[in-house]
Motif scaffolding. Structure first.
Motif, PDB file in Angstrom:
ATOM      1  N   GLN A   1      76.057 -22.822 -60.776  1.00  0.00           N
ATOM      2  CA  GLN A   1      75.478 -23.046 -59.458  1.00  0.00           C
ATOM      3  C   GLN A   1      74.257 -23.932 -59.630  1.00  0.00           C
ATOM      4  N   ASP A   2      74.127 -24.911 -58.741  1.00  0.00           N
ATOM      5  CA  ASP A   2      72.902 -25.696 -58.694  1.00  0.00           C
ATOM      6  C   ASP A   2      72.302 -25.566 -57.301  1.00  0.00           C
ATOM      7  N   GLU A   3      71.368 -26.423 -56.946  1.00  0.00           N
ATOM      8  CA  GLU A   3      70.688 -26.312 -55.657  1.00  0.00           C
ATOM      9  C   GLU A   3      71.634 -26.484 -54.468  1.00  0.00           C
ATOM     10  N   LYS A   4      72.698 -27.245 -54.640  1.00  0.00           N
ATOM     11  CA  LYS A   4      73.583 -27.578 -53.527  1.00  0.00           C
ATOM     12  C   LYS A   4      74.954 -26.909 -53.573  1.00  0.00           C
ATOM     13  N   SER A   5      75.429 -26.577 -54.754  1.00  0.00           N
ATOM     14  CA  SER A   5      76.841 -26.206 -54.881  1.00  0.00           C
ATOM     15  C   SER A   5      77.060 -25.058 -55.851  1.00  0.00           C
TER      16      SER A   5
ATOM     17  N   TYR B   1      80.068 -24.227 -58.470  1.00  0.00           N
ATOM     18  CA  TYR B   1      81.201 -24.862 -59.106  1.00  0.00           C
ATOM     19  C   TYR B   1      82.210 -23.793 -59.488  1.00  0.00           C
TER      20      TYR B   1
ATOM     21  N   SER C   1      87.312 -22.011 -49.122  1.00  0.00           N
ATOM     22  CA  SER C   1      86.185 -22.646 -48.422  1.00  0.00           C
ATOM     23  C   SER C   1      85.909 -22.012 -47.075  1.00  0.00           C
TER      24      SER C   1
END
Length: 114
Positions: free
Chosen positions: A95-99, A101, A114
């Protein structure tokens, strides 16, 4: 999820993995069996798993990632129930700031998540 690109059979023909005749035979068999076209070619030994994964990656405009080459954020994985992971055949690995994975075994299931 992005809209699909070219059809799977078109991709495999363009790459020289199957012939037009093999595609036609596969489509006929697919109509009878209801199986995925790529799986039919895989079972018949016409294409490899790597080729199928590459063609699906291209068709769905999703990156092909070999998960063994990536760091697994186990804290991220533990946020999801094992039932969800098994049922959807997906694996959240980063996980990053936007997504978030997710590795998926079937890109058609990615749309359902989704």
């Amino acid at each position: 999820m992005a809209t699909p690109g070219p059809k799977l059979g078109e991709i495999m023909i363009a790459k020289g993995w199957i012939t037009q005749k093999q595609l036609e035979e596969g489509l006929t068999q697919q109509k009878r069996s209801g199986e995925f076209l790529g799986l039919l070619f895989l079972k018949r030994g016409i294409i490899s798993e790597t080729q199928l994964a590459g063609a699906l990656s291209e068709q769905f405009r999703m990156p092909l990632i070999t998960i063994k080459d990536h760091y697994i954020d186990w804290d991220q994985v533990m946020k999801y129930s094992s039932g969800l992971i098994v049922e959807c055949r997906c694996f959240p690995f980063l996980q990053d700031e936007k997504s978030i994975y997710m590795a998926v075994s079937n890109p058609l299931n990615a749309q359902a998540m989704s």
